[in-house]
Design a protein around this motif. Sequence first.
Motif, PDB file in Angstrom:
ATOM      1  N   PRO A 157       4.769   2.377   1.209  1.00 52.07           N
ATOM      2  CA  PRO A 157       5.760   1.498   0.562  1.00 52.07           C
ATOM      3  C   PRO A 157       6.926   1.192   1.490  1.00 52.07           C
ATOM      4  N   GLY A 158       7.259  -0.101   1.588  1.00 51.48           N
ATOM      5  CA  GLY A 158       8.334  -0.544   2.461  1.00 51.48           C
ATOM      6  C   GLY A 158       7.856  -1.029   3.818  1.00 51.48           C
ATOM      7  N   LYS A 160       5.823  -3.315   6.508  1.00 49.34           N
ATOM      8  CA  LYS A 160       5.539  -4.748   6.517  1.00 49.34           C
ATOM      9  C   LYS A 160       4.115  -5.050   6.045  1.00 49.34           C
ATOM     10  N   LEU A 161       3.165  -4.185   6.409  1.00 45.38           N
ATOM     11  CA  LEU A 161       1.760  -4.424   6.081  1.00 45.38           C
ATOM     12  C   LEU A 161       1.336  -3.836   4.727  1.00 45.38           C
ATOM     13  N   TYR A 162       2.255  -3.190   4.025  1.00 42.30           N
ATOM     14  CA  TYR A 162       1.927  -2.586   2.730  1.00 42.30           C
ATOM     15  C   TYR A 162       1.522  -3.681   1.746  1.00 42.30           C
ATOM     16  N   CYS A 163       0.382  -3.485   1.100  1.00 42.45           N
ATOM     17  CA  CYS A 163      -0.172  -4.542   0.237  1.00 42.45           C
ATOM     18  C   CYS A 163      -1.071  -3.917  -0.822  1.00 42.45           C
ATOM     19  N   ARG A 281       6.365  -4.227  -3.132  1.00 47.48           N
ATOM     20  CA  ARG A 281       6.292  -3.782  -1.730  1.00 47.48           C
ATOM     21  C   ARG A 281       6.977  -2.440  -1.493  1.00 47.48           C
ATOM     22  N   LYS A 282       7.786  -1.983  -2.465  1.00 48.80           N
ATOM     23  CA  LYS A 282       8.481  -0.711  -2.308  1.00 48.80           C
ATOM     24  C   LYS A 282       8.040   0.345  -3.328  1.00 48.80           C
TER      25      LYS A 282
END
Length: 303
Positions: A157-158, A160-163, A281-282
Amino acid sequence: MPKVKKEKGPSDYGKQGIMFKKDFGQHILKNPLIIQGMVEKSALLPTDTVLEIGPGTGNLTVKLLERVKTVVACEIDVRLVAELKKRVMNTPYQNKLQIRVGDVLKSELPFFNVCVANIPYQISSPLVFKLLLHRPFFRCAVLMFQREFAYRLVAKPGDKLYCRLSINTQLLARVDLIMKVGKNNFRPPPKVESNVVRIEPRNPPPPINFKEWDGLTRIAFSRKNKTLGAIFKQNAVAVTLEKNYRVYCSLKNQEIAEDFDIKQKLDDVLNKNDFCEKRARKMDIDEFIELLLAFNKEGIHFQ
């Protein structure tokens, strides 16, 4: 005499004279050190049945056959099937190799303990979830992926690539990056760098309905930088969830008020549980589980 520029075609020839099809994602792993590393990280047992997807000309297959009881190799290209059969013919490995011809995504997976493969990159995402939802559980998978895809699998989480891929995979498995692999380790070389990843399914799995979970994360990550409050106000989201809610109420013989407003109900759930201002995203796995249970408690379902 001027040099004639070699035309770039869709394929490349291997040592066996085979024209590799890039449409099938055929990039043969040629570096024996990388192959040995994948085998070692798989922690194979002599009694294991190993699933290999996209064996190609058999460089990895032969090393697996040296270690285990059986290798089940799934290959879509009949030309490579013939090469693979030829490679093990009249060897001690011939009876240990089972070859299944066809598209692995459209086929039922066989029983296996471990999966080791240099897979066609275009099937990476559907294959990961086909493996993770397979029963009975396997011990681990050691797979070659495009580097960015591999980084998405392990993103937190947090990042850039977290999805959605990150959180869905990590819900079902522990994922570790094993080694980086440069493009020159393949024939023909792909346009991207690669990584070997080790995936270990969580056994037992978390006690939630994965289809419900997947439906929630699909909505939440559709605009991962927006607040959940804004995402759940979208008309398309509201229409889908109202339809699901009406089916749920019908099954439970619950009446729905004439002035029922699905957007208001969604907003109430989000506000009551302090999720309205949060962004996908977080958010971590525990937060998404909490959100899913809060929606389900109010009759909101995602499948």
